[in-house]
Design a protein around this motif. Structure first.
Motif, PDB file in Angstrom:
ATOM      1  N   GLU A   1       0.834  -1.197   0.000  1.00 10.82           N
ATOM      2  CA  GLU A   1       0.000   0.000   0.000  1.00 10.82           C
ATOM      3  C   GLU A   1       0.875   1.257   0.000  1.00 10.82           C
ATOM      4  OE1 GLU A   1      -3.191   0.200  -0.265  1.00 10.82           O
ATOM      5  OE2 GLU A   1      -3.533  -1.982  -0.268  1.00 10.82           O
TER       6      GLU A   1
ATOM      7  N   CYS B   1       4.182   1.414   8.469  1.00 10.57           N
ATOM      8  CA  CYS B   1       3.056   1.395   7.514  1.00 10.57           C
ATOM      9  C   CYS B   1       1.772   1.571   8.287  1.00 10.57           C
ATOM     10  CB  CYS B   1       3.048   0.084   6.734  1.00 10.57           C
ATOM     11  SG  CYS B   1       1.596  -0.084   5.650  1.00 10.57           S
TER      12      CYS B   1
ATOM     13  N   HIS C   1      -1.021   0.885   7.300  1.00  7.26           N
ATOM     14  CA  HIS C   1      -1.982  -0.143   6.917  1.00  7.26           C
ATOM     15  C   HIS C   1      -1.714  -1.469   7.624  1.00  7.26           C
ATOM     16  CE1 HIS C   1      -3.545   2.470   3.758  1.00  7.26           C
ATOM     17  NE2 HIS C   1      -2.271   2.722   3.390  1.00  7.26           N
ATOM     18  N   CYS C   2      -0.435  -1.865   7.655  1.00  6.97           N
ATOM     19  CA  CYS C   2      -0.142  -3.159   8.271  1.00  6.97           C
ATOM     20  C   CYS C   2       0.806  -3.052   9.457  1.00  6.97           C
ATOM     21  CB  CYS C   2       0.434  -4.118   7.225  1.00  6.97           C
ATOM     22  SG  CYS C   2       2.036  -3.598   6.569  1.00  6.97           S
TER      23      CYS C   2
END
Length: 244
Positions: free
Chosen positions: A8, A17, A19-20
């Protein structure tokens, strides 16, 4: 920049990140995201296609083998053959009766076995309608005795001029049961047919060169010739003897 794990997009300079949560090592701004791992669903789909093709091929081959095994494809129309193919001619049956017409002026000796069979099938009823001619009892006697003479002399392809002889007015002979050897019945046939040629009539009887044996009537002579020529038609050899 892009997350090296999930791919991403994240802000340049990010340490994690969003996102993760993966820790981001410092990278240059031009780095591209890692190539996503290919799903195994594509391989499964390819395998299914291959299996389907193999199954279809097996089914088609099975249908073809069954079709040839049962003769399904043997009745195809000749028009379905390719332009360069030549259709083979049907095999001829060597035992099939001849379809050639006959005449009283030129009766083939080769037709005598078939005439003998026709006489036997008629059970003593005359005239005999044989192919293109109608034959009296006297004419049949001449044809059969003359044919045996010609065959014995080595002329199985001879032609006979039958004529119209009269039947014996007072036929005689006791017709005792006996066995007649080939040399004897051939001699009888020659004498019988020669008498017809000389007198245009059937002899009252025919003698046999066996001591103590009665002369033979024209009716029994006909039976003898019928038996001889039916056997000749089956074996292409005159029998060594005939029982009467």
């Amino acid at each position: 920049m892009f997350c090296p794990k999930c791919g991403e997009e994240i802000k340049d300079g990010s340490k994690f990140c969003k996102h993760c949560g993966t820790q981001i090592k410092s990278k240059t701004a031009g780095d591209k995201p890692p190539k996503p791992v290919q799903s195994s669903s594509g391989d499964d789909r390819n395998k299914k296609i291959i299996i389907g093709v193999l199954i279809a091929a097996i089914v088609i081959l099975a249908i073809v083998f069954v079709g040839f095994g049962t003769g399904l494809f043997n009745n195809a129309s000749p028009n379905a053959k390719g332009a360069g193919q030549v259709q083979s001619a049907p095999a001829q049956n060597s035992n099939a009766p001849s379809s050639a017409s006959v005449s009283l002026n030129s009766f083939p000796v080769s037709e005598a076995p078939a005439l003998a069979q026709a006489i036997k099938d008629a059970n003593g009823n005359f005239p005999i309608n044989f192919k293109s001619v109608s034959l009296s009892k006297a004419q049949c006697l001449y044809i059969l005795t003359k044919s045996i003479s010609e065959i014995s002399d080595g002329h199985p392809d001879a032609k006979i001029s039958v004529g119209d002889p009269s039947y014996a007015p007072h036929p005689s002979g006791r017709d005792a049961s006996q066995t007649i050897q080939r040399a004897n019945y051939v001699d009888m046939s020659k004498r019988f047919s020669s008498w017809i040629e000389s007198n245009n009539a059937i002899p009252n009887y025919v003698g046999i060169y066996t001591g103590g044996v009665s002369d033979i009537s024209p009716a029994r002579m006909l039976d003898i010739c019928v038996s001889i020529l039916i056997e000749y038609g089956n074996t292409h050899n005159l029998p060594a003897s005939i029982n009467v």
